[in-house]
Scaffold this motif. Structure first.
Motif, PDB file in Angstrom:
ATOM      1  N   ARG A 204       0.893  -1.046  -6.084  1.00  0.00           N
ATOM      2  CA  ARG A 204       1.279  -0.890  -4.686  1.00  0.00           C
ATOM      3  C   ARG A 204       2.217  -2.014  -4.253  1.00  0.00           C
ATOM      4  NH1 ARG A 204       0.752   1.941  -0.433  1.00  0.00           N
ATOM      5  NH2 ARG A 204       0.897   0.986   1.638  1.00  0.00           N
ATOM      6  N   LYS A 207       5.685  -1.250  -5.499  1.00  0.00           N
ATOM      7  CA  LYS A 207       6.354  -0.219  -4.712  1.00  0.00           C
ATOM      8  C   LYS A 207       6.774  -0.760  -3.350  1.00  0.00           C
ATOM      9  CE  LYS A 207       3.989   3.506  -7.146  1.00  0.00           C
ATOM     10  NZ  LYS A 207       3.001   4.602  -7.113  1.00  0.00           N
ATOM     11  N   ALA A 208       5.948  -1.647  -2.790  1.00  0.00           N
ATOM     12  CA  ALA A 208       6.309  -2.242  -1.500  1.00  0.00           C
ATOM     13  C   ALA A 208       7.571  -3.095  -1.630  1.00  0.00           C
ATOM     14  CB  ALA A 208       5.146  -3.079  -0.980  1.00  0.00           C
ATOM     15  N   CYS A 211      10.581  -0.692  -1.795  1.00  0.00           N
ATOM     16  CA  CYS A 211      10.927  -0.032  -0.530  1.00  0.00           C
ATOM     17  C   CYS A 211      11.393  -1.016   0.534  1.00  0.00           C
ATOM     18  CB  CYS A 211       9.717   0.764  -0.018  1.00  0.00           C
ATOM     19  SG  CYS A 211       9.289   2.178  -1.038  1.00  0.00           S
ATOM     20  N   LEU A 278       6.585   7.470  -5.498  1.00  0.00           N
ATOM     21  CA  LEU A 278       6.264   6.868  -4.198  1.00  0.00           C
ATOM     22  C   LEU A 278       5.289   7.690  -3.359  1.00  0.00           C
ATOM     23  CD1 LEU A 278       9.781   5.530  -3.135  1.00  0.00           C
ATOM     24  CD2 LEU A 278       7.774   4.178  -3.777  1.00  0.00           C
ATOM     25  N   TYR A 281       2.287   5.720  -2.205  1.00  0.00           N
ATOM     26  CA  TYR A 281       2.663   4.596  -1.335  1.00  0.00           C
ATOM     27  C   TYR A 281       2.835   5.064   0.106  1.00  0.00           C
ATOM     28  CZ  TYR A 281       5.414   0.816   0.703  1.00  0.00           C
ATOM     29  OH  TYR A 281       5.879  -0.188   1.534  1.00  0.00           O
ATOM     30  N   TYR A 282       3.544   6.170   0.310  1.00  0.00           N
ATOM     31  CA  TYR A 282       3.778   6.661   1.665  1.00  0.00           C
ATOM     32  C   TYR A 282       2.605   7.469   2.208  1.00  0.00           C
ATOM     33  CZ  TYR A 282       8.603   5.048   1.717  1.00  0.00           C
ATOM     34  OH  TYR A 282       9.735   4.264   1.726  1.00  0.00           O
TER      35      TYR A 282
END
Length: 284
Positions: A204, A207-208, A211, A278, A281-282
């Motif tokens: 996570r 991915k943060a 983004c 993703l 994540y979203y």
């Protein structure tokens, strides 16, 4: 100086242990101590194997190594005569994990041969290696002709048809701090659960970073709508007040950045790959 140690599982063929150790020495691996994992010597085959090993390590070239034995036992301390039940299997996993955990806490480098004994010992050895080993450690199998092993010869001779094969495994982390976190757990099942939690946290975070820092703000807005709602370029453009061409360009840039970020140079990165990577994540 950290200890370099040879670890081996033992069944009824003690030569598997001695041959593997000698083959490691031929590869230039310096070993200070040999430890042998075994079940209780209640069967004549195991008792003979243990006696043969003790004898072999009293004379050169094996007498240079300190030999010790690690008896598999239940959490209550009861010796395991065999591994045929779920309870015995779990006890074996705990025992191997506990031994390797103790050695790694001491800073040891471990060369682990899992060729001897029950196959389940090898499988749990692999699981423990993936959890606790770092880049210094090694996991091995011994491969030879059946007739050669039947000789029960303990010492290598030139031309012997036997090889020590490294077993590929993927350590769950190369981060020393995260490995130290796993080493805190005495129960391998708890360590596995903690390892899963840490992996999810790391994923996570990765991915943060992508983004929030790799993508531009405009690209992230487009990506968020694509992943969350699966909108077309036209629909995203209408939502954000941009042309479909601008959206397409921003997505193309995001695809290229993801391929570079994840080193996905040999795979196609498109809207489907972006959504798949993703989605969680979203969704959080």
């Amino acid at each position: 100086m950290p200890l370099s140690l040879f670890l081996a599982t033992l069944g009824s063929e003690p030569q598997v242990v001695t041959l593997a150790l000698q083959l490691l020495a031929q590869k230039g691996v310096e070993i200070a101590e040999a430890r042998v994992i075994h079940t209780a010597p209640r069967s004549p085959a195991i008792a003979r194997a243990l006696a043969d090993l003790e004898g072999a390590f009293k004379t050169p070239p094996l007498s240079r190594y300190h030999l010790s034995f690690e008896l598999l036992a239940s959490p209550e301390g009861l010796p395991l005569s065999d591994i045929t039940t779920a309870q015995e299997a779990e006890a074996t996993f705990r025992a191997i994990f506990g031994l390797v955990r103790h050695l790694k806490q001491q800073g040891a480098t471990i060369h682990f041969c899992v060729a001897g004994g029950r196959k389940i010992m090898a499988l749990y050895g692999l699981a423990v290696a993936q959890l606790l080993f770092d880049g210094r450690d090694g996991l091995y199998l011994l491969v030879s002709e059946p007739d050669f092993l039947a000789e029960r010869r303990m010492l290598l001779q030139p031309g012997d048809p036997v090889r020590l094969l490294p077993v590929p495994f993927i350590p769950w982390t190369s981060d020393a701090a995260l490995l130290a976190d796993i080493l805190r757990y005495e129960n391998p099942l708890d360590a596995l659960r903690r390892g899963g939690e840490l992996q999810r946290q790391m994923e996570r975070q990765r991915k943060a970073v992508f983004c929030e820092h790799v993508l531009t703000r405009a690209e992230e807005e487009v990506v968020a709508l694509l992943v969350r709602e699966g909108l077309t370029n036209e629909e995203i453009g209408e939502r954000l007040g941009r042309s479909a061409k601008t959206v397409a360009n921003q997505l193309s840039s995001a695809y290229a950045k993801l391929a570079d970020y994840m080193a996905w140079y040999d795979r196609r990165v498109d809207r489907h790959a972006l959504i798949a990577w993703l989605h969680d994540y979203y969704a959080a």
